[in-house]
Design a protein around this motif. Sequence first.
Motif, mmCIF file in Angstrom:
data_model
loop_
_atom_site.group_PDB
_atom_site.id
_atom_site.type_symbol
_atom_site.label_atom_id
_atom_site.label_comp_id
_atom_site.label_asym_id
_atom_site.label_seq_id
_atom_site.Cartn_x
_atom_site.Cartn_y
_atom_site.Cartn_z
ATOM 1 N N SER A 93 18.308 -15.058 94.491
ATOM 2 C CA SER A 93 17.575 -14.305 95.645
ATOM 3 C C SER A 93 18.035 -12.731 95.523
ATOM 4 C CB SER A 93 17.627 -14.914 96.965
ATOM 5 O OG SER A 93 16.862 -14.198 97.941
ATOM 6 N N GLU A 94 19.366 -12.438 95.317
ATOM 7 C CA GLU A 94 19.854 -11.174 95.422
ATOM 8 C C GLU A 94 19.643 -10.453 93.844
ATOM 9 O OE1 GLU A 94 21.354 -9.346 97.667
ATOM 10 O OE2 GLU A 94 22.145 -10.813 99.184
ATOM 11 N N PHE A 95 19.780 -11.194 92.959
ATOM 12 C CA PHE A 95 19.067 -10.745 91.680
ATOM 13 C C PHE A 95 17.510 -10.165 91.764
ATOM 14 C CE2 PHE A 95 16.955 -11.339 87.665
ATOM 15 C CZ PHE A 95 17.630 -10.498 86.923
ATOM 16 N N TYR A 96 16.654 -10.793 92.419
ATOM 17 C CA TYR A 96 15.407 -10.510 92.648
ATOM 18 C C TYR A 96 15.233 -9.392 93.408
ATOM 19 C CZ TYR A 96 14.380 -15.208 90.850
ATOM 20 O OH TYR A 96 14.516 -16.346 89.983
ATOM 21 N N ARG A 97 16.125 -9.264 94.366
ATOM 22 C CA ARG A 97 16.083 -7.966 95.276
ATOM 23 C C ARG A 97 16.531 -6.857 94.519
ATOM 24 N NH1 ARG A 97 16.439 -7.364 100.488
ATOM 25 N NH2 ARG A 97 18.403 -6.394 100.226
ATOM 26 N N GLU A 98 17.578 -7.113 93.521
ATOM 27 C CA GLU A 98 17.925 -5.847 93.028
ATOM 28 C C GLU A 98 17.101 -5.450 91.767
ATOM 29 O OE1 GLU A 98 21.778 -7.290 91.236
ATOM 30 O OE2 GLU A 98 22.953 -7.091 93.175
ATOM 31 N N GLN A 99 16.220 -6.412 91.405
ATOM 32 C CA GLN A 99 15.057 -5.810 90.330
ATOM 33 C C GLN A 99 13.864 -5.040 91.198
ATOM 34 O OE1 GLN A 99 15.892 -6.328 87.191
ATOM 35 N NE2 GLN A 99 17.752 -7.175 88.393
ATOM 36 N N GLY A 100 13.782 -5.005 92.361
ATOM 37 C CA GLY A 100 12.685 -4.292 93.313
ATOM 38 C C GLY A 100 11.744 -5.459 93.360
ATOM 39 N N PHE A 101 12.057 -6.688 93.315
ATOM 40 C CA PHE A 101 10.956 -7.540 93.698
ATOM 41 C C PHE A 101 10.417 -7.695 95.241
ATOM 42 C CE2 PHE A 101 11.955 -9.837 89.494
ATOM 43 C CZ PHE A 101 11.447 -9.032 89.056
ATOM 44 N N ASP A 102 9.266 -8.052 95.510
ATOM 45 C CA ASP A 102 9.158 -7.946 97.105
ATOM 46 C C ASP A 102 8.890 -9.332 97.791
ATOM 47 O OD1 ASP A 102 8.489 -4.643 97.777
ATOM 48 O OD2 ASP A 102 7.666 -5.289 95.879
ATOM 49 N N ILE A 103 8.251 -10.192 97.011
ATOM 50 C CA ILE A 103 8.127 -11.426 97.341
ATOM 51 C C ILE A 103 8.027 -12.439 96.410
ATOM 52 C CG2 ILE A 103 6.316 -10.802 99.641
ATOM 53 C CD1 ILE A 103 3.941 -11.503 97.433
ATOM 54 N N ILE A 104 8.557 -13.702 96.818
ATOM 55 C CA ILE A 104 8.756 -14.940 96.034
ATOM 56 C C ILE A 104 8.011 -16.043 96.367
ATOM 57 C CG2 ILE A 104 10.584 -15.476 97.441
ATOM 58 C CD1 ILE A 104 12.137 -16.407 94.634
ATOM 59 N N GLY A 105 7.400 -16.551 95.055
ATOM 60 C CA GLY A 105 6.650 -17.963 95.259
ATOM 61 C C GLY A 105 6.585 -18.772 94.144
ATOM 62 N N MET A 106 5.904 -19.764 93.852
ATOM 63 C CA MET A 106 5.849 -20.778 92.827
ATOM 64 C C MET A 106 4.523 -21.041 92.108
ATOM 65 S SD MET A 106 8.378 -23.638 94.546
ATOM 66 C CE MET A 106 9.832 -23.048 95.491
ATOM 67 N N THR A 107 3.549 -20.359 92.504
ATOM 68 C CA THR A 107 2.164 -20.705 91.999
ATOM 69 C C THR A 107 1.284 -19.714 91.243
ATOM 70 O OG1 THR A 107 1.371 -20.832 94.297
ATOM 71 C CG2 THR A 107 2.095 -22.876 93.366
#
Length: 284
Positions: free
Chosen positions: A171-185
């Motif tokens: 989760s912290e890695f995705y934030r560092e990459q600048g992503f905004d939302i996270i999902g699966m589909t």
Amino acid sequence: MIGFIGGSGIYEALPLTDVREREIETPFGEPSAPVTIGTYEGTETEVAFIPRHGRHHQYSPTDLPYRANIYAFKTLGVERVIASNAVGSLRKEIEPRTLVVPDQLFDRTRHREYSFFGEGMVVHQGFAEPFCPELSKELQNAAVTETDASVKGGGTYVTIEGPQFSTRAESEFYREQGFDIIGMTAIPEAKLAREAELCYATVAGVTDWDVWKTDSQVSLEEVLENASHNEAAIQDVVGAAIESLSETRSCECGSALEGTINTDPEHIPESTLESVEPLVEDYL
């Protein structure tokens, strides 16, 4: 005809009249459920609805019949697909119960079928802009005007394999990459819609903070509670977008396969051609 794919929490169709169901067999299996078709209330627009996870939420994100769902829409004559997604937030300013209309995707899935093609047929297709800008604009405008929810236009949706939620490190890695939302589909749904030359956009309802916040531990209970709250707003957005869409498309989604088929048609196996004929008949 407009296709609507309902995400977690949305298992029933929009308010439709003249409703009927179609059971559709495709070369890629059966869709998540029989397709519900009807005329959107107060309009002359036909809508085809599929609950992504099945009517009883029996399909996990990895096991979903993504190809069958999109193929079924294509054979029904759908040109635009509106999707809904339940997602987690990776940003402090994007609180649960916010509606997001993302404009970018990042793929972290590993075990899915990403294409209709293969088996002797190579297609190299552009995917720089994964969502139809025309359809996304309509969804964002509808979200702002038709709901009281906070709305974010744009942003990157990172798609993970699931069905487990992220580790805190991820989760912290995705934030560092600048992503905004996270999902699966959203993946491979968006890729398959592009291959089928369908406009595709999503309105995502934020259900949780993922796990990056020290005081947050995402749970199924929280996701379901907020998904239920977001349901009415998402349906209002989809309905308003359906009413406002023009009859003809002005985007480039309808010709997305042009110039992308790399295999000489004479060398494509007959069985492969038969399975993808509704997708490529204008180019071969």
